[in-house]
Design an enzyme around this catalytic site. Structure first.
Site, PDB file in Angstrom:
ATOM      1  N   ASN A   1       0.799  -1.085   0.030  1.00  0.00           N
ATOM      2  CA  ASN A   1      -0.069   0.067  -0.015  1.00  0.00           C
ATOM      3  C   ASN A   1       0.913   1.324  -0.016  1.00  0.00           C
ATOM      4  O   ASN A   1       1.529   1.686   0.971  1.00  0.00           O
ATOM      5  CB  ASN A   1      -0.920  -0.002   1.269  1.00  0.00           C
TER       6      ASN A   1
ATOM      7  N   LYS B   1       0.216   4.285  -0.255  1.00  0.00           N
ATOM      8  CA  LYS B   1      -0.337   5.406   0.270  1.00  0.00           C
ATOM      9  C   LYS B   1      -0.003   6.562  -0.722  1.00  0.00           C
ATOM     10  O   LYS B   1      -0.162   6.441  -1.942  1.00  0.00           O
ATOM     11  CB  LYS B   1       0.155   5.568   1.902  1.00  0.00           C
TER      12      LYS B   1
ATOM     13  N   HIS C   1      -9.621   1.190   4.779  1.00  0.00           N
ATOM     14  CA  HIS C   1      -8.201   1.429   5.483  1.00  0.00           C
ATOM     15  C   HIS C   1      -8.377   2.401   6.735  1.00  0.00           C
ATOM     16  O   HIS C   1      -9.165   3.365   6.630  1.00  0.00           O
ATOM     17  CB  HIS C   1      -7.282   1.959   4.617  1.00  0.00           C
TER      18      HIS C   1
ATOM     19  N   GLU D   1      -6.893   4.559   7.633  1.00  0.00           N
ATOM     20  CA  GLU D   1      -6.604   6.284   7.443  1.00  0.00           C
ATOM     21  C   GLU D   1      -7.942   6.616   6.762  1.00  0.00           C
ATOM     22  O   GLU D   1      -8.016   7.988   7.067  1.00  0.00           O
ATOM     23  CB  GLU D   1      -5.188   6.228   6.575  1.00  0.00           C
TER      24      GLU D   1
ATOM     25  N   GLU E   1      -5.466  -4.932  10.567  1.00  0.00           N
ATOM     26  CA  GLU E   1      -4.474  -3.969  10.661  1.00  0.00           C
ATOM     27  C   GLU E   1      -4.800  -3.081  11.958  1.00  0.00           C
ATOM     28  O   GLU E   1      -5.587  -2.176  11.933  1.00  0.00           O
ATOM     29  CB  GLU E   1      -4.333  -2.661   9.474  1.00  0.00           C
TER      30      GLU E   1
ATOM     31  N   GLY F   1       2.700   2.331  10.794  1.00  0.00           N
ATOM     32  CA  GLY F   1       3.607   3.225  10.625  1.00  0.00           C
ATOM     33  C   GLY F   1       4.180   3.843  12.007  1.00  0.00           C
ATOM     34  O   GLY F   1       4.726   4.607  11.900  1.00  0.00           O
TER      35      GLY F   1
ATOM     36  N   SER G   1       3.299  -2.184  10.301  1.00  0.00           N
ATOM     37  CA  SER G   1       4.773  -2.316  10.540  1.00  0.00           C
ATOM     38  C   SER G   1       5.381  -3.741  10.301  1.00  0.00           C
ATOM     39  O   SER G   1       6.180  -4.021  11.001  1.00  0.00           O
ATOM     40  CB  SER G   1       5.195  -2.046  12.008  1.00  0.00           C
TER      41      SER G   1
HETATM   42  P1  13P Z   1       3.068   0.386   7.659  1.00  0.00           P
HETATM   43  O1  13P Z   1       3.488  -1.091   7.106  1.00  0.00           O
HETATM   44  O2  13P Z   1       3.719   1.464   7.256  1.00  0.00           O
HETATM   45  O3  13P Z   1       2.925   0.352   8.957  1.00  0.00           O
HETATM   46  O4  13P Z   1       1.439   0.621   7.236  1.00  0.00           O
HETATM   47  C1  13P Z   1       0.688  -0.669   7.253  1.00  0.00           C
HETATM   48  C2  13P Z   1      -0.616  -0.271   6.314  1.00  0.00           C
HETATM   49  O5  13P Z   1      -1.194   0.702   6.648  1.00  0.00           O
HETATM   50  C3  13P Z   1      -0.786  -0.920   5.277  1.00  0.00           C
HETATM   51  O6  13P Z   1      -1.976  -0.732   4.697  1.00  0.00           O
END
Ligand code: 13P
Length: 257
Positions: free
Chosen positions: A13, A15, A99, A101, A172, A178, A218
């Site tokens: 992803n 982002k 997601h 976010e 997740e 992150g 992560s």
């Molecule tokens: P990270 O791997 O940066 O923690 O992000 C995970 C994520 O949100 C994947 O959709």
């Protein structure tokens, strides 16, 4: 992983990272490094504007391209939005839905997520449906209740086992995204197993065992082995590490063990 029954999928992803110009080089680098991936499907979920470049760059390989969102309606006066049909037409195979976010910064609710899952299925796309608890929810010991609400609501948009074949879940935990703080393999397995049990209740054992359930948060080259060793963790949704070809390829390699 349990490859006997279901696909292992590692999805990046990206982002809101990389321009279309940068996409070409990054996809090419990833492509070279994961060319030998035999058992694990590789998906790159890129920003909307990077999709044409990513699709072009992966024409001659098995990497699938995904989007990170879609609008729930088919078309109409929704300025700035993108429909499932538009994605499908570009050669997109997967779309991430719900997601954390999107839930956190863009007001997406379980209801919106369900509508989007329906829209993705109607457009002929596969959906990667994200669920997960915040740290406060984990501390209050309501993780399982929350996951059950999120999963059941998304499954309201999935009428039969036929549509279920195009659904992937991604667990997740918000506190692991992150932050560098990964869920332990046991924590990840516990929730992924629980998600499969919820699916089993509605569609039966045979259908449930065919569903890919990823872990995200992560996940990196160091912890991938242990997470993927869990029977109900069928892959990963990778944020930060998906922008580093070497790290991403190492995760794909772990998923091929
Ligand atoms: P990270 O791997 O940066 O923690 O992000 C995970 C994520 O949100 C994947 O959709």
């Amino acid at each position: 992983m349990n490859r006997r029954y279901r696909k292992t999928i590692i999805a990046g992803n990206w982002k809101m990272n990389k321009t279309a110009t940068e996409t070409k080089a990054l996809v090419e680098d990833v492509k070279q490094r994961v060319a030998k991936s035999k058992w694990c499907e590789v998906v790159l979920c890129v920003p909307f504007v990077d999709i044409p470049a990513a699709v072009r760059q992966t024409k001659d390989c098995r990497i699938a391209i995904g989007a990170q969102n879609l609008h729930e309606e088919v078309s109409g006066a929704y300025t700035g939005e993108i429909s499932g049909a538009m994605l499908k037409d570009l050669g997109v195979k997967y779309v991430i839905i719900g997601h954390s976010e999107r839930r956190q910064y863009f007001g997406e609710t379980d209801q919106t997520v369900a509508k989007k899952v329906g829209a993705a299925l109607d457009a002929g796309l596969k959906a990667i449906v994200c669920v997960g608890e915040t740290l406060a929810q984990r501390d209050m010991d309501v993780t399982m209740e929350l996951i059950a609400l999120q999963v059941k609501s998304a499954l309201n948009a999935v009428p039969t086992t036929e549509e279920l074949k195009r659904i992937v879940f991604a667990y997740e935990p918000v506190w692991a995204i992150g932050t560098g703080r990964t869920a332990t393999a046991e924590q990840a397995a516990e929730v992924c197993t629980f998600i499969r049990a919820l699916i089993r209740k509605k569609y039966g054992a045979r259908a449930a065992r065919g569903v890919t359930i990823q872990y995200g948060g992560s996940m990196n080259a160091q912890n991938a082995d242990e997470l993927l060793a869990q029977l109900d963790v069928d892959g990963g949704l990778i944020g930060g590490a998906s922008l580093k070809p070497e790290d991403f390829a190492a995760i794909v390699q772990a998923a091929n063990q």
